[in-house]
Design a protein around this motif. Structure first.
Motif, PDB file in Angstrom:
ATOM      1  N   LEU A 357      -5.603   3.181   6.645  1.00  0.00           N
ATOM      2  CA  LEU A 357      -5.702   4.455   7.359  1.00  0.00           C
ATOM      3  C   LEU A 357      -4.483   5.281   6.979  1.00  0.00           C
ATOM      4  CD1 LEU A 357      -6.678   3.147  10.915  1.00  0.00           C
ATOM      5  CD2 LEU A 357      -8.185   4.182   9.196  1.00  0.00           C
ATOM      6  N   ASP A 358      -4.708   6.551   6.722  1.00  0.00           N
ATOM      7  CA  ASP A 358      -3.604   7.401   6.265  1.00  0.00           C
ATOM      8  C   ASP A 358      -2.821   7.915   7.473  1.00  0.00           C
ATOM      9  OD1 ASP A 358      -1.955   8.841   4.715  1.00  0.00           O
ATOM     10  OD2 ASP A 358      -3.412  10.370   4.150  1.00  0.00           O
ATOM     11  N   ILE A 359      -2.027   7.031   8.050  1.00  0.00           N
ATOM     12  CA  ILE A 359      -1.245   7.418   9.231  1.00  0.00           C
ATOM     13  C   ILE A 359       0.209   6.980   9.023  1.00  0.00           C
ATOM     14  CG2 ILE A 359      -3.106   7.422  10.926  1.00  0.00           C
ATOM     15  CD1 ILE A 359      -2.508   4.566  11.589  1.00  0.00           C
ATOM     16  N   PRO A 360       1.140   7.619   9.723  1.00  0.00           N
ATOM     17  CA  PRO A 360       2.549   7.299   9.499  1.00  0.00           C
ATOM     18  C   PRO A 360       2.831   5.817   9.744  1.00  0.00           C
ATOM     19  CG  PRO A 360       2.333   9.261  10.882  1.00  0.00           C
ATOM     20  CD  PRO A 360       0.952   8.702  10.726  1.00  0.00           C
ATOM     21  N   GLU A 389     -10.420  10.212   5.527  1.00  0.00           N
ATOM     22  CA  GLU A 389     -10.816   9.046   4.716  1.00  0.00           C
ATOM     23  C   GLU A 389      -9.667   8.059   4.572  1.00  0.00           C
ATOM     24  OE1 GLU A 389     -12.192  10.168   0.894  1.00  0.00           O
ATOM     25  OE2 GLU A 389     -14.137  10.838   1.647  1.00  0.00           O
ATOM     26  N   ALA A 390     -10.032   6.795   4.315  1.00  0.00           N
ATOM     27  CA  ALA A 390      -9.006   5.790   4.029  1.00  0.00           C
ATOM     28  C   ALA A 390      -8.393   6.089   2.658  1.00  0.00           C
ATOM     29  CB  ALA A 390      -9.646   4.414   4.009  1.00  0.00           C
ATOM     30  N   VAL A 391      -7.181   5.642   2.440  1.00  0.00           N
ATOM     31  CA  VAL A 391      -6.552   5.822   1.125  1.00  0.00           C
ATOM     32  C   VAL A 391      -6.227   4.451   0.543  1.00  0.00           C
ATOM     33  CG1 VAL A 391      -5.530   8.067   1.582  1.00  0.00           C
ATOM     34  CG2 VAL A 391      -4.251   6.005   2.133  1.00  0.00           C
ATOM     35  N   SER A 392      -6.134   4.421  -0.781  1.00  0.00           N
ATOM     36  CA  SER A 392      -5.734   3.177  -1.451  1.00  0.00           C
ATOM     37  C   SER A 392      -4.245   3.219  -1.726  1.00  0.00           C
ATOM     38  CB  SER A 392      -6.443   3.054  -2.805  1.00  0.00           C
ATOM     39  OG  SER A 392      -7.784   2.743  -2.606  1.00  0.00           O
ATOM     40  N   ILE A 393      -3.580   2.128  -1.409  1.00  0.00           N
ATOM     41  CA  ILE A 393      -2.182   1.947  -1.812  1.00  0.00           C
ATOM     42  C   ILE A 393      -2.176   0.802  -2.813  1.00  0.00           C
ATOM     43  CG2 ILE A 393       0.082   1.161  -1.052  1.00  0.00           C
ATOM     44  CD1 ILE A 393      -0.467   2.518   1.591  1.00  0.00           C
ATOM     45  N   VAL A 394      -1.607   1.052  -3.978  1.00  0.00           N
ATOM     46  CA  VAL A 394      -1.597   0.030  -5.024  1.00  0.00           C
ATOM     47  C   VAL A 394      -0.162  -0.325  -5.348  1.00  0.00           C
ATOM     48  CG1 VAL A 394      -2.252  -0.481  -7.402  1.00  0.00           C
ATOM     49  CG2 VAL A 394      -3.743   0.896  -5.968  1.00  0.00           C
ATOM     50  N   MET A 395       0.105  -1.627  -5.402  1.00  0.00           N
ATOM     51  CA  MET A 395       1.467  -2.086  -5.695  1.00  0.00           C
ATOM     52  C   MET A 395       1.430  -3.113  -6.813  1.00  0.00           C
ATOM     53  SD  MET A 395       2.700  -2.704  -1.825  1.00  0.00           S
ATOM     54  CE  MET A 395       3.129  -1.317  -0.762  1.00  0.00           C
TER      55      MET A 395
END
Ligand code: NAP
Ligand code: HSE
Length: 430
Positions: A357-360, A389-395
């Protein structure tokens, strides 16, 4: 020297069987010169007699029951039906018991019954040959069985499934969906009768078990093997891999670790621009570390009628010339049980993708769990989104033990800000 025609009975007239007959018919003269005798197909069998075939079978004896080929007036039985038991196993056992050489492309069957069948063949001085069973047209079986033997093998690592490599390549190139591309692989004759074997990693496992046996002189072993397929790979993983300069490949790896052998099949990120990273479409590639002989790299078409028929015919010509070794390179009774490498905590860098979820605070929370488990992040990206919308975080992580990643992922999974399962792919940086 025996100059009488080699009489061949073929069970299975599908992709591979059709390709073999076609090549024998179109290149018969040249092959006879190389073999020193004609290669004559004297009998065939398949399920449906009336089905159109890739080659003309009108002048060849037909039998409805493939096991009857074991008593045909033939020198060699070629099993190209597939299936790890059933009709294929019955035919091979009957053929060897009836003093006939056997050629097969059936890796599923050989991975389970290969050592026993090799012993059966050797007892009667018969050939059991299977060049087509691993990596299609690449002559890797012969290379491991007969050529790279002086110094011993340290590892074999490869892309061994044409269907998966074709799917991953097409998805990257065209952005098409998984199911759609799989249909193409089936239409092109790459996939197994049950494509779950390709996708789930089972077919790669069968081939790896054979290559491992040839490389290390062990009984083919599917029990001590970690197997993962490509079903969990998402289109976004393929896109992100490209952004980071990598490609996703399904790899089979067998290597000596101490006194044991480690065998694993799993998707991995391979650097684009390296030989393994550039093997695309239905191509297979195998990297062999042959000790003092050095590293070797083999690449070629891994699936489909042409390459597979090429391998089957090479086996037939060897038999015609009377040139055949024990099936796994050593007498079957000298193959040793595989001693699995101790479950060490293998380290590598990892690609991790989270849908969040794109939240702080979400990035801080994920990074916190990774830090608590001792996983250090090398690079990270987050893609934009449409509102809500949900976001992808890639590491991409630094080199880290698998257990640390697993520990961090367990903690992250408890977060209500992280949606669904993460994408987790090890990176082959060598
Ligand atoms: P395929 O196209 O499905 O052909 C199988 C053939 O076997 C068909 O002709 C079928 O008859 C016949 N058959 C199956 N079960 C039978 C039974 N119980 N009795 C009589 N005939 C039977 O399969 P394929 O792709 O050629 O694969 C054959 C083998 O080669 C498998 O072991 C596979 O793993 C291996 N292989 C395949 C490839 C490849 O690229 N396709 C590469 C390497 C190894 P009908 O035609 O009448 O239905
Ligand atoms: N289904 C197999 C593949 C055929 O896709 O590689 C070749 O063994």
């Amino acid at each position: 020297m025996n100059t009488a025609p080699l009489r061949i009975a073929v069970a299975g007239l599908g992709t591979v069987g059709g390709g073999v007959l076609k090549a024998l018919q179109t290149r018969g003269g040249e092959l006879a010169e190389r073999a020193g005798r004609r290669l004559d197909v004297v009998a065939v069998s398949a399920r449906e007699r009336e089905k159109p075939r890739a080659a003309d079978i009108s002048g060849i004896a037909w039998v409805d029951d493939p096991s009857a080929l074991a008593s045909a007036d033939a020198d060699v039985v070629v099993e190209l039906m597939g299936g790890e038991d059933g009709a294929a196993l019955a035919l091979i056992e009957a053929a060897l018991s009836s003093n006939k050489h056997v050629v097969t492309a059936n890796k599923a069957l050989l991975a389970r019954h290969g050592a026993r069948l090799a012993a059966l063949a050797e007892r009667s001085g018969l050939a059991l040959k299977f060049e087509a069973a691993a990596a299609g047209g690449i002559p890797i079986v012969k290379a491991l069985r007969e050529s790279l033997i002086a110094h011993g093998i340290n590892s074999v690592c490869g892309i061994l499934n044409g269907t998966c490599n074709f799917i991953l390549t097409e998805m990257e190139k065209t952005g098409r969906g998984f199911a759609d591309v799989l249909k193409d692989a089936q239409a092109l004759g790459y996939a197994e009768a049950d494509p779950a074997l390709d996708i789930g990693g089972g077919d790669t496992a069968h081939k790896l078990a054979l290559l491992s046996s040839l490389a290390f002189g062990t009984v083919p072993d599917l029990e001590h093997m970690h197997v993962e397929g490509i079903a969990a790979i998402m289109p976004e993983d393929i896109r992100y891999a490209r952004e980071f300069g990598f490609r996703i490949k399904l790899l089979g790896v067998a290597r000596r670790v101490g006194a044991g052998i480690e065998q694993r099949v799993r998707p991995a990120m391979v650097r684009a621009g390296t030989p393994l990273g550039e093997a695309s479409g239905a191509f297979n590639a195998v990297a062999v570390d042959a000790g003092e002989a050095g590293p070797f790299f083999f690449e070629g078409r891994g699936a489909g009628a042409g390459p597979t028929a090429s391998a089957v015919i090479a086996d037939l010509v060897d038999i015609a010339l009377g040139s055949f070794e024990p099936a796994f390179g050593k007498p079957a009774h000298t193959l040793t049980p595989l001693v699995p490498a101790p479950a060490t905590d293998a380290s590598s860098a990892f690609y991790l993708r989270f849908n969040v979820l794109d939240i702080p605070g979400v990035v801080a929370e994920i990074a916190g769990h990774l830090a608590d488990a001792g996983v250090s992040i090398e690079s990270m990206l987050q893609r934009g989104r449409n509102p809500g919308e949900a976001v992808s975080i890639v590491m991409i992580t630094h080199d880290t033990p698998q257990a640390s990643v697993t520990r961090a992922l367990k903690a992250i999974a408890r977060s209500d800000k992280v949606l669904g399962s993460p994408g987790v792919i090890p990176m082959e940086l060598g």
